[in-house]
Design an enzyme around this catalytic site. Structure first.
Site, PDB file in Angstrom:
ATOM      1  N   GLN A 283      24.264  -9.430  31.163  1.00  0.00           N
ATOM      2  CA  GLN A 283      24.782  -8.069  30.975  1.00  0.00           C
ATOM      3  C   GLN A 283      26.287  -8.117  30.722  1.00  0.00           C
ATOM      4  OE1 GLN A 283      23.001  -5.359  30.786  1.00  0.00           O
ATOM      5  NE2 GLN A 283      21.049  -5.838  31.754  1.00  0.00           N
ATOM      6  N   TYR A 312      11.014  -9.658  30.903  1.00  0.00           N
ATOM      7  CA  TYR A 312      12.242  -9.739  30.100  1.00  0.00           C
ATOM      8  C   TYR A 312      13.390 -10.085  31.061  1.00  0.00           C
ATOM      9  CZ  TYR A 312       9.193  -6.674  27.342  1.00  0.00           C
ATOM     10  OH  TYR A 312       8.126  -6.118  26.693  1.00  0.00           O
ATOM     11  N   GLU A 333      10.211 -14.512  30.415  1.00  0.00           N
ATOM     12  CA  GLU A 333      11.316 -14.423  29.450  1.00  0.00           C
ATOM     13  C   GLU A 333      10.980 -15.323  28.262  1.00  0.00           C
ATOM     14  OE1 GLU A 333      14.507 -13.029  28.828  1.00  0.00           O
ATOM     15  OE2 GLU A 333      14.493 -14.455  27.172  1.00  0.00           O
ATOM     16  N   CYS A 408      17.810  -0.039  27.340  1.00  0.00           N
ATOM     17  CA  CYS A 408      19.083   0.145  26.630  1.00  0.00           C
ATOM     18  C   CYS A 408      18.872   1.024  25.407  1.00  0.00           C
ATOM     19  CB  CYS A 408      19.676  -1.202  26.235  1.00  0.00           C
ATOM     20  SG  CYS A 408      18.577  -2.180  25.223  1.00  0.00           S
TER      21      CYS A 408
END
Ligand code: SAH
Length: 457
Positions: A283, A312, A333, A408
């Protein structure tokens, strides 16, 4: 009919999700650059498309009380920020409205209360990652930003949303290129060497990685380059040459060559340490990440008995915070290096109840489910395109008590919530978080409960 070069008086009654003001002429939508809802402007039409036109302000008739001077001298040209002409409070309200609009229009969830966006006390110098394109200017190499909707490089010395170390790295690399006549890459011809200067910085540890993206695996005078970077950046921990010989817009190539120091850096979030490498996702706003993750963990409602899926999962950040409060966490992932880092992060933080799988969540989760492995709580944090329907279907079949969705992109979030609410889940809380101040991007964390469990959740 609206025509190019027409000058119209417009009342701005809304905003697009990219932050343009919306006015109407005989019902036809006109997107006015730099206008704020509530304003009255005289604007010149610069482009007419099928469903809308784009206009530029010629004159203000009534200004918004939320209008303010942008703090960046290249704000109008740079493609990075789009909301600097508003007060910070107004940008937070705007982002909340974007979430509401998406939930209503795409998700059919207009009845859901959306909380106020959590903003930053100091919304400046917040980014830990920078990627500056490099090109050839009139009198030598330049670096800065791509202009809005284009690949023209706007030279700029500083960026107030970045950690200051990124400007120092850029300065040192340009100086190196000038001193040793190292050519910049040219996107049009595909010739040249240096494409980008990128930096990653651990806000807590102060460790910095500089990544030079070049078209070839050898660049001249690396020793001199490293010493110039060391002089500018006291916390320099790593210099990496990333090789990207492909044409196109992808910034980083797959090959990394360490020119100096370690191949990774470390940062700390809350009480945990994380290894950061050139290619893995981390991030970009560490201050707000702590807030986002605490919200996500609060929503997970863990008591110590649960099996949690962190889908994820990147380098396992959310997984490791959840692991401190759950029985077991299974992370999934698609980037193998990120999963390797996640496993190393577990060891580094003495966490023994996490396991990680490499692959697409929509492939791995159905396999786990078939083997009888189920989650009580599922946390998802997908990229902009959201979750694959195959994954959502498996989640519906598995029916965890809670799903915590970190997003997001409000439009794919709304699409996925629509699917889940039609199939046995209820949205309990929606919390926007300002991870990217002054840009139009908004992060949202959502708590959903299985309808059968709704009373307990
Ligand atoms: N939760 C992490 C990472 C979020 S970013 C964090 O907060 O740091 C989204 C991640 O999803 C990226 O690491 C990306 O590599 C990964 N990803 C993209 N598509 C995927 C898929 N289909 N299945 C699993 N992971 C995927």
């Amino acid at each position: 009919m609206v025509r190019k070069n027409d000058v119209l008086e417009l009342e701005i009654t809304g905003m697009t999700h990219e932050g343009l003001g919306v006015g109407r002429a005989d019902g036809f939508a006109i997107f006015v650059q730099g206008a704020i809802d509530g304003e009255k402007v005289r604007a010149k039409i610069i482009k007419v498309l099928k469903n809308y036109a784009v206009a530029r302000i010629e004159e203000f008739i009534e200004k918004s009380p939320y209008r303010k001077e942008p703090f960046c001298p290249v704000y109008k040209r740079c493609g990075g920020c789009s909301l600097q002409h508003m007060s910070y409070e107004k940008t937070l309200a705007f982002k909340r409205q974007v979430v509401i609009d998406n939930l209503t229009r795409i998700g059919g969830l207009g009845n859901i209360a959306v909380k106020k966006t959590i903003g930053m006390d100091k919304p400046y110098n917040y980014r830990n990652k920078a990627q500056y394109p490099v090109g050839e200017g009139k009198s030598g190499p330049i670096s800065g930003f791509f202009a809005k909707h284009s690949h023209e490089i706007i030279a700029s010395d500083t960026c107030d949303i970045q950690h200051p170390v990124s400007d120092k790295a850029k300065k040192a690399v340009l100086e190196y290129m000038r001193r040793y006549s190292v050519p910049a890459y040219n996107e049009v011809t595909g010739q040249g060497l240096i494409r980008y200067v990128a930096t990653k910085t651990g806000f807590y540890t102060g460790e910095t990685m500089v990544i030079i993206v070049a078209t070839r695996s050898k660049i001249p005078h690396t020793r001199e380059l490293v010493s110039m970077l060391k002089k500018e950046i006291p916390g320099l921990e790593s210099v990496v040459l990333n090789v990207n010989s492909k044409r196109g817009n992808v910034i980083l190539g797959e090959e990394n060559i360490t020119l100096y120091g370690n191949s990774t850096i470390t940062d700390r979030l809350g009480s945990l340490y994380f290894e950061i490498s050139p290619l893995s996702f981390y991030q970009v706003n560490p201050v707000q990440t702590e807030i986002l993750y605490s919200k996500a963990i609060e929503y997970a409602g863990l008591t110590g008995t649960e099996t949690v899926f962190d889908l994820y999962c990147g380098i396992g950040t959310i997984s490791h915070f959840a692991a401190q409060k759950a029985k077991k966490v299974i992370g999934v992932e698609v980037v193998p290096e990120a999963v390797e880092a996640a496993r190393r992060n577990a060891v580094r933080n003495n966490i023994v109840n996490t396991e990680f799988h490499v692959g697409e969540a929509e492939e791995i989760v159905p396999q786990l489910y078939e083997k009888g492995i189920r989650a009580d709580v599922v946390m998802v944090d997908p990229p902009r395109k959201g979750c694959d329907e195959k994954l959502l279907k498996t989640l519906v079949d598995m029916s965890p008590q809670r799903i915590v969705y970190v997003s997001c992109n409000p439009s794919t979030l709304a699409r996925d919530l629509k699917y889940l609410t039609a199939n046995g889940f209820e949205v309990k809380e929606v919390q926007p978080v300002d991870m990217f101040p002054w840009t139009y991007h908004v992060e949202t964390v959502v708590l959903m409960c299985a309808s059968s469990e709704a009373g307990k959740c």
